[in-house]
Write a protein that holds these residues in place. Structure first.
Motif, mmCIF file in Angstrom:
data_model
loop_
_atom_site.group_PDB
_atom_site.id
_atom_site.type_symbol
_atom_site.label_atom_id
_atom_site.label_comp_id
_atom_site.label_asym_id
_atom_site.label_seq_id
_atom_site.Cartn_x
_atom_site.Cartn_y
_atom_site.Cartn_z
ATOM 1 N N ASN A 192 64.365 63.281 39.435
ATOM 2 C CA ASN A 192 63.017 63.185 39.994
ATOM 3 C C ASN A 192 63.064 62.384 41.293
ATOM 4 N N GLU A 193 62.522 62.958 42.362
ATOM 5 C CA GLU A 193 62.409 62.256 43.643
ATOM 6 C C GLU A 193 61.017 61.631 43.713
ATOM 7 N N LEU A 194 60.957 60.295 43.756
ATOM 8 C CA LEU A 194 59.687 59.590 43.637
ATOM 9 C C LEU A 194 59.444 58.683 44.844
ATOM 10 N N PRO A 195 58.672 59.139 45.848
ATOM 11 C CA PRO A 195 58.280 58.238 46.940
ATOM 12 C C PRO A 195 57.227 57.264 46.403
ATOM 13 N N MET A 247 52.480 59.994 39.776
ATOM 14 C CA MET A 247 53.836 60.547 39.845
ATOM 15 C C MET A 247 53.984 61.564 38.723
ATOM 16 N N HIS A 248 54.775 62.585 38.978
ATOM 17 C CA HIS A 248 55.000 63.623 37.974
ATOM 18 C C HIS A 248 56.477 63.609 37.602
ATOM 19 N N THR A 306 52.522 63.169 33.616
ATOM 20 C CA THR A 306 51.880 62.602 34.801
ATOM 21 C C THR A 306 51.661 61.116 34.569
ATOM 22 N N ILE A 307 52.256 60.318 35.445
ATOM 23 C CA ILE A 307 52.084 58.864 35.400
ATOM 24 C C ILE A 307 51.001 58.496 36.406
ATOM 25 N N THR A 308 49.964 57.826 35.942
ATOM 26 C CA THR A 308 48.876 57.436 36.843
ATOM 27 C C THR A 308 49.093 56.047 37.432
#
Length: 197
Positions: A129-132, A122-123, A98-100
């Motif tokens: 990884n799909e990262l909005p 973001m996880h 988990t990125i804070t």
């Protein structure tokens, strides 16, 4: 009663210890992983969809004025969806992180040109990884001076519509959640582009 309380505390300590070891192992694995940016979808700058623009004439006067003012004031905001491939050295092991918060920077011909911070969680996992994301887009500074030259080079390269991988380097520096709190990785990770076929 005291005996059961001691056993419960001991078991709890063992669980915390092993979960902490697992997260430390995951953190090390993600630090050593290979990262590649596969796709960028729906890139908007200050709400303007720039993916549909092919040149300066495609921007309305109000869009151009708004973007120019934001660049001048260093208040540009971007939203997009990144498709980030994470390739672990031990893909058979199930890991997640988990990125804070995530700092990023874009280098043009080896010089820091743009930077920003993604502040929503973001996880990450092994694979695609799909990262909005939403992020600030700031011009890098050296000795109090903004790198307009780097921005000019970037705009020239974009207008030429060619493969930019030789000129651009994208780097990230995540802050990750751990059992002892948030930890920022000590150095930037270089994210490669997709391999050409």
């Amino acid at each position: 009663m005291r005996k059961y309380s001691f056993i419960y505390s001991l078991l709890l300590a063992v669980v915390v210890l092993f979960s902490g070891c697992k997260q430390a192992s995951d953190l090390k694995a993600f630090t050593e992983a290979n990262y590649s940016l596969q796709e960028v979808h729906d890139l908007q700058l200050n709400g303007v969809d720039v993916m549909k623009k092919r040149g300066p004439n495609d921007f309305t006067t109000s869009e151009g004025d708004s973007l120019l003012a934001s660049i001048s004031n260093n208040t540009l905001r971007a939203s997009t969806t990144l498709y980030l491939q994470v390739q672990m050295q031990e893909p058979e092991e199930v890991r997640q992180m988990t990125i804070t918060e995530m700092k990023w920077q874009l280098l043009v011909d080896g010089e820091e040109t743009l930077q920003g911070v993604v502040q929503e969680p973001m996880h990450l996992h092994d694979g695609l990884n799909e990262l909005p994301i939403q992020t600030s887009v700031l011009m890098s500074e050296a000795e109090g001076m903004r790198n307009y030259e780097g921005l000019s080079k970037l705009m020239t390269l974009l207008s030429q519509k060619r493969d930019l991988r030789q000129n651009l380097i994208f780097q990230i520096k995540p802050t990750v959640q751990t059992p002892v709190g948030e930890v920022e990785l000590p150095k930037y990770i270089t994210v490669s582009g997709p391999r050409s076929s």
